[in-house]
Motif scaffolding. Structure first.
Motif, PDB file in Angstrom:
ATOM      1  N   LEU A  65       7.322 -12.987  -0.163  1.00  0.00           N
ATOM      2  CA  LEU A  65       6.306 -12.176  -1.498  1.00  0.00           C
ATOM      3  C   LEU A  65       4.177 -12.123  -1.044  1.00  0.00           C
ATOM      4  O   LEU A  65       4.096 -11.038  -1.652  1.00  0.00           O
ATOM      5  N   ILE A  66       4.363 -12.378   0.039  1.00  0.00           N
ATOM      6  CA  ILE A  66       2.821 -12.414   0.401  1.00  0.00           C
ATOM      7  C   ILE A  66       2.459 -10.530   0.343  1.00  0.00           C
ATOM      8  O   ILE A  66       2.070 -10.244   0.305  1.00  0.00           O
ATOM      9  N   LYS A  68       4.248  -8.974   0.365  1.00  0.00           N
ATOM     10  CA  LYS A  68       5.600  -8.023  -0.756  1.00  0.00           C
ATOM     11  C   LYS A  68       3.735  -7.590  -1.743  1.00  0.00           C
ATOM     12  O   LYS A  68       3.846  -6.873  -2.548  1.00  0.00           O
ATOM     13  N   LEU A  69       3.179  -9.351  -1.762  1.00  0.00           N
ATOM     14  CA  LEU A  69       1.600  -8.489  -2.854  1.00  0.00           C
ATOM     15  C   LEU A  69       0.875  -7.599  -2.334  1.00  0.00           C
ATOM     16  O   LEU A  69       0.225  -6.650  -2.911  1.00  0.00           O
ATOM     17  N   GLU A  72       1.621  -4.084  -2.473  1.00  0.00           N
ATOM     18  CA  GLU A  72       2.127  -3.721  -4.007  1.00  0.00           C
ATOM     19  C   GLU A  72       0.168  -3.317  -3.952  1.00  0.00           C
ATOM     20  O   GLU A  72       0.057  -2.956  -4.717  1.00  0.00           O
ATOM     21  N   LEU A  73      -0.764  -4.180  -3.517  1.00  0.00           N
ATOM     22  CA  LEU A  73      -2.250  -3.592  -2.905  1.00  0.00           C
ATOM     23  C   LEU A  73      -2.906  -2.055  -3.129  1.00  0.00           C
ATOM     24  O   LEU A  73      -1.505  -1.918  -2.369  1.00  0.00           O
ATOM     25  N   PRO A  74      -3.900  -1.334  -3.628  1.00  0.00           N
ATOM     26  CA  PRO A  74      -3.875  -0.550  -3.180  1.00  0.00           C
ATOM     27  C   PRO A  74      -4.460  -0.039  -1.292  1.00  0.00           C
ATOM     28  O   PRO A  74      -4.936  -1.129  -1.053  1.00  0.00           O
ATOM     29  N   THR A  76      -6.512   1.020   1.757  1.00  0.00           N
ATOM     30  CA  THR A  76      -8.048   1.462   1.137  1.00  0.00           C
ATOM     31  C   THR A  76      -8.249   2.330   2.705  1.00  0.00           C
ATOM     32  O   THR A  76      -7.606   2.019   3.147  1.00  0.00           O
TER      33      THR A  76
END
Lengths: 130, 75
Positions: A65-66, A68-69, A72-74, A76
């Motif tokens: 899940l981490i 995946k998280l 999900e974040l953009p 940079t």
């Protein structure tokens, strides 16, 4: 002859015979009691093994899940630098040279090796973040 | 040097929040499981302690039996 044999028979007197018998019986009872308790102990141990397996699977899921998280974040451009010398997974290893030919062996990584590699990669990322 | 802010699309942000919630739930579950493991470990420890006491008792009794057998009243 019979009389002679009878003469050779000796008896040994034991002090506190009832206490002796009681001690023997109690010891036997205690041993049987431990054996009985051992069955209960086995069941506790099985339960513990199951719970440890559950904890392991929970932790694996948290790890997924981490990831995946993170995905999900953009993304940079200020991403953390990963040091070039650190390889996450070493899949191949040159084992030996045979007649000038290099034999490349695939090395299976253990779970511990994988976790070690993952940890060092994270440490490197953390270092580059400052 | 000041860090630049990062903006997350609202729909993606909802997804991020959902995943963060799932992580929190899983952590809670893991904590409960760890608590159960600790309880079971305590049970195991107390069981082992009781075995140790029982073995000491047996040892004393056997010692008494041994002494009684090798110290006969008369020979």
């Amino acid at each position: 002859m019979i009389k002679k044999e009878k003469e050779n028979i000796y008896f040994v007197g034991l002090e506190e015979p009832s206490r002796l018998r009681k001690s023997l019986l109690e010891s036997t009872r205690d041993v049987v009691d431990i054996l009985k308790k051992f069955e209960g102990f086995k069941s506790i141990r099985n339960q513990k093994t199951n719970e440890i397996e559950k904890l392991k699977s929970d932790l694996r899921e948290i790890s997924k899940l981490i990831v995946k998280l993170k995905s999900e974040l953009p993304k940079t451009k200020i991403s953390a630098k990963v040091h070039g010398d650190t390889k996450l997974f070493k899949r191949k290893q040159v084992a030996e040279k045979e007649g000038g030919k290099e034999i490349v062996k695939k090395v299976e990584m253990t779970e511990l090796d994988k976790l070690d590699a993952e940890l060092s990669a994270i440490e490197n990322k953390l270092k580059s973040l400052g | 040097m000041e860090e630049a802010s990062v903006f997350v699309k609202i729909d993606e942000y909802k997804g991020v929040l959902g995943i963060a919630g799932m992580i929190k739930n899983k952590l809670e579950e893991a904590k409960k499981t760890l608590g159960k493991i600790n309880d079971l470990k305590s049970e195991e420890d107390s069981e082992l302690e009781s075995w140790s006491n029982t073995l000491n008792d047996i040892e004393k009794k056997i010692e008494f039996i041994d002494k009684a057998l090798f110290k006969p009243e008369t020979l």
